[in-house]
Scaffold this active site. Structure first.
Site, PDB file in Angstrom:
ATOM      1  CD  GLU A  46       4.241  -0.429  -1.275  1.00 11.01           C
ATOM      2  OE1 GLU A  46       5.148   0.125  -0.746  1.00 11.01           O
ATOM      3  OE2 GLU A  46       3.232  -0.552  -1.053  1.00 11.01           O
ATOM      4  CG  ASN A  47       3.563  -7.197  -1.847  1.00 12.17           C
ATOM      5  OD1 ASN A  47       2.840  -6.247  -1.460  1.00 12.17           O
ATOM      6  ND2 ASN A  47       3.594  -8.413  -1.448  1.00 12.17           N
TER       7      ASN A  47
END
Length: 217
Positions: A46-47
């Site tokens: 998710e980064n």
């Protein structure tokens, strides 16, 4: 009984060809090391990474290429990098086929607590709430008991919840379990672990139906 790598290796068997998979912090990050070579899988973080590979060899790390847990990673040919808006658009838009998370507690109805212990400093929930709210297939990787020997598979979570009724399957150092309307259904035993040991380590309702096979990993 399995170690962390054994848990990850067993979960890797749940990853299917063509899947888009999000790996949470901790044990889940190890899953990428054990996925079969003959299938194509896209790991998402998710980064802002799509196309993560295994962890790099010592000395080959690139400090600019990290996962959501700030661990250095490798990327596969065709990998892409993007901002958080795009990343969470993928997650909230249900474009992730499988989410693999760690947890501090899981309840027999599929509730999960994995972000906060009251009184201890935390950086925040991160993407956990979005992941559990959006994913339809969530596998939890965790130890069956805490350091004090108390069960982490409970009738009801005692820690602040991350998501409600969302976990589908759990792989621990002792067993593979499926969340059902009747509780934790025991599917497989870790090598050398008896059903009685699993029963004693599980506070929530454990459903045992017939002979339970050992894991084949």
């Amino acid at each position: 009984m399995l170690d962390k790598n054994g848990i990850a290796k067993r979960i890797a068997k749940e990853v299917k060809d063509g899947y888009y998979v999000n790996l949470g912090i901790g044990i889940p990050t190890l899953v990428a090391n054990f996925v079969r070579d003959d299938i194509s899988v896209e790991f998402q973080s998710e980064n802002g990474v799509l196309g993560m590979g295994p962890f790099p060899f010592e000395g080959a790390e690139d400090a600019d290429i990290i996962n959501a847990g700030k661990q250095t990673i490798t990327t596969l040919p065709g990998a892409s990098f993007f901002d958080s808006a795009m990343s969470f658009g993928m997650i909230r838009g249900k474009h992730v086929d499988l989410t693999i998370l760690g947890a501090m507690e899981v309840a027999e109805n599929g509730d999960i607590a994995n972000w906060k212990i009251p009184g201890k400093m935390v950086k925040g929930m991160g993407g956990a709430m979005d992941l559990v709210a959006s994913a339809e297939n969530i596998i939890v990787a965790m130890m069956h008991t805490n350091r004090a020997g108390k069960s982490k598979l409970l009738k009801q979570c005692t820690l602040p919840l991350t998501g409600v009724g969302c976990v589908t399957k759990i792989v621990t150092n002792l067993a593979v379990l499926e969340v059902t309307s009747e509780g934790f259904k025991l599917l497989e035993r870790a090598p050398g672990v008896s059903v009685k040991e699993i029963e004693e380590a599980t506070e929530g309702n454990l459903v045992v139906d017939g002979d339970i096979p050992e894991m084949n990993i």
